[in-house]
Design an enzyme around this catalytic site. Structure first.
Site, PDB file in Angstrom:
ATOM      1  N   SER A  63     -36.460  -1.351-135.735  1.00 17.36           N
ATOM      2  CA  SER A  63     -35.328  -0.443-135.957  1.00 17.36           C
ATOM      3  C   SER A  63     -35.387   0.850-135.155  1.00 17.36           C
ATOM      4  O   SER A  63     -34.443   1.648-135.211  1.00 17.36           O
ATOM      5  CB  SER A  63     -35.210  -0.107-137.448  1.00 17.36           C
ATOM      6  OG  SER A  63     -34.553  -1.154-138.138  1.00 17.36           O
ATOM      7  N   LYS A  66     -32.435   1.809-133.068  1.00 14.55           N
ATOM      8  CA  LYS A  66     -31.310   2.630-133.512  1.00 14.55           C
ATOM      9  C   LYS A  66     -31.317   4.030-132.911  1.00 14.55           C
ATOM     10  O   LYS A  66     -30.334   4.766-133.045  1.00 14.55           O
ATOM     11  CB  LYS A  66     -31.281   2.696-135.034  1.00 14.55           C
ATOM     12  CG  LYS A  66     -31.031   1.339-135.701  1.00 14.55           C
ATOM     13  CD  LYS A  66     -30.925   1.464-137.215  1.00 14.55           C
ATOM     14  CE  LYS A  66     -30.660   0.132-137.887  1.00 14.55           C
ATOM     15  NZ  LYS A  66     -31.873  -0.672-138.082  1.00 14.55           N
ATOM     16  N   SER A 123     -31.650   3.570-142.231  1.00 13.30           N
ATOM     17  CA  SER A 123     -31.809   2.525-141.216  1.00 13.30           C
ATOM     18  C   SER A 123     -30.889   1.337-141.457  1.00 13.30           C
ATOM     19  O   SER A 123     -31.271   0.178-141.291  1.00 13.30           O
ATOM     20  CB  SER A 123     -33.268   2.048-141.159  1.00 13.30           C
ATOM     21  OG  SER A 123     -33.502   1.299-139.996  1.00 13.30           O
ATOM     22  N   LYS A 229     -37.052   8.001-136.171  1.00 15.63           N
ATOM     23  CA  LYS A 229     -36.699   6.658-136.623  1.00 15.63           C
ATOM     24  C   LYS A 229     -37.925   5.768-136.796  1.00 15.63           C
ATOM     25  O   LYS A 229     -38.786   5.696-135.925  1.00 15.63           O
ATOM     26  CB  LYS A 229     -35.752   6.007-135.607  1.00 15.63           C
ATOM     27  CG  LYS A 229     -35.089   4.755-136.116  1.00 15.63           C
ATOM     28  CD  LYS A 229     -34.094   5.057-137.212  1.00 15.63           C
ATOM     29  CE  LYS A 229     -33.840   3.865-138.104  1.00 15.63           C
ATOM     30  NZ  LYS A 229     -34.984   3.463-138.941  1.00 15.63           N
TER      31      LYS A 229
END
EC number: 3.4.16.4
Length: 388
Positions: A63, A66, A123, A229
């Site tokens: 993730s 992102k 997320s 993130k």
């Protein structure tokens, strides 16, 4: 006819010490990130690498993908292509995303602000795809934008197949590329208003109120951490691209492939502790600081203000003596209307012993439209009469 181009090229003698170029990292043996597949630690303003381990190895970013998704969202907001309070409709495809999600239903609408909170804090894969579809028309087209942006940023070890980081063949990045990507995202200062939140809520005032809790626990437990993130899949293990700021110094740390979330946080914490205990940042200009004025050719107004495009700093080793560093403003040869606020019109150069240490953007601080024919005629006539 005299041509007067006001080019304010000032040199200031400033005491500062610099550390060597990014290759410095290879000269310093620091026992960090032992249990990570790869890692990197950089100072944000200068991009100086303070530590790295297998930083160019291509791995699944999960993730952390992102970060690119958020970057393209922030650019679309800045360009006026989308608005903060605009409602975005969830497609059947976006609602079908698995993994981390906020359980968007087909046809459900949320604002860009709400969806960005869902992405940056929780997320959310469904929110990421909903925004990808809004910006590019489809996730497939959005992925093309992601890879084009990666190319523009010089990310040599990155390729995306989706906007979420869900497992996909030939979807990879590297610690170095993630650090560069994070550095670019942080240029959009509003993003940390989202990534720094430990908790928030969606659908307030309804029976479907949804609690968002930040997957990056360090925003609560490490002073100065305000992003960015996390990532996890069975293939990628535990990953994190994090940033922290103390005083004028901001650092970015990236970890790929830690065995547990606890170990991931421990590795990032150790890198932050190392950076803040050993180094400090000497800031010359903050982003947006005015540097003077310059004459514009064929513009409605003759002079415009110049500003620093980004924070301009040098990294210093704590306790070291300071040597002379010169700064100079070198403007483009022909600065001609039209000019848009934010356009690069020159460079701020840091120099030591006749060696260029860094070059940073000097930008137009205001818009300038082209002058009309009548305005140019009057200026020419006025200049001609003065020469008589």
């Amino acid at each position: 006819m005299k041509r007067s181009i006001v080019m304010i090229i000032t040199a200031l003698i400033i005491s500062a010490t610099i550390i060597p170029t990014p290759s410095f990292a290879s000269e310093v043996k620091v026992d960090l990130a032992e249990n990570a597949k790869s890692a990197i630690l950089i100072e944000r303003d200068t991009g100086t690498v303070l530590f790295e381990k297998n930083s160019d190895e291509r791995l699944s970013p999960a993730s952390m993908t992102k970060i690119m998704t958020m970057l393209l969202i922030m650019e679309a907001l800045e360009d006026g292509k989308i608005q903060w309070n605009e409602k975005v409709r969830t497609s059947e495809y976006a609602a079908s995303m698995g993994g981390s999600q906020v359980f968007l239903e087909e046809g459900e609408e949320m604002t860009v602000d709400e969806l960005l909170r869902a992405i940056s804090i929780s997320s959310a894969n469904d929110a990421s795809v909903a925004m990808a579809e809004r910006i590019a028309g489809s996730e497939k087209q959005f992925v093309k934008m992601m890879n084009q942006k990666a190319k523009e940023l010089g990310l040599k070890d990155t390729k995306f197949q989706n906007a979420t980081g869900l497992p996909a063949k030939n979807h990879y990045s590297s610690a170095r590329d993630m650090a560069i990507l994070a550095k670019e995202l942080l240029k959009h200062e509003k993003i940390t208003n989202y990534t720094s939140q430990y908790e928030s809520y969606l659908r307030e005032g309804t029976d479907k109120k949804f609690w968002l809790v930040n997957t990056n626990r360090l925003v609560k437990f490490y002073p100065g951490v305000d992003g960015l993130k996390t990532g996890f899949t069975k293939e990628a293990k535990y990953c994190l691209t994090a940033t922290a700021k103390k005083g004028d110094m901001r650092v970015i740390a990236v970890v790929f492939g830690a065995p547990t979330s606890k170990e991931r946080n421990k590795l990032i914490t150790e890198m932050f502790d190392y950076a803040f205990s050993q180094y400090e940042t000497k800031q010359f200009y903050a982003k947006g600081d005015e540097l003077g004025k310059v004459t514009v050719e064929k513009g409605q107004q003759r002079n415009i203000k110049i500003a620093a495009g980004e924070s301009i700093s040098l990294l210093t080793k704590k306790g070291e003596k300071m040597d002379d560093v010169k700064t100079s403003l070198k403007l483009n040869k022909h600065i001609q209307a039209p000019i848009k606020k934010g356009d690069e019109i020159g460079k701020i150069v840091l120099i030591k012993n006749d060696k260029v240490l860094s070059e940073n953007s000097a930008i137009a601080a205001e818009n300038v439209k082209p002058a009309s024919w009548w305005t140019l005629y009057k200026r020419s006539f006025s200049m001609f009469t003065k020469l008589q």
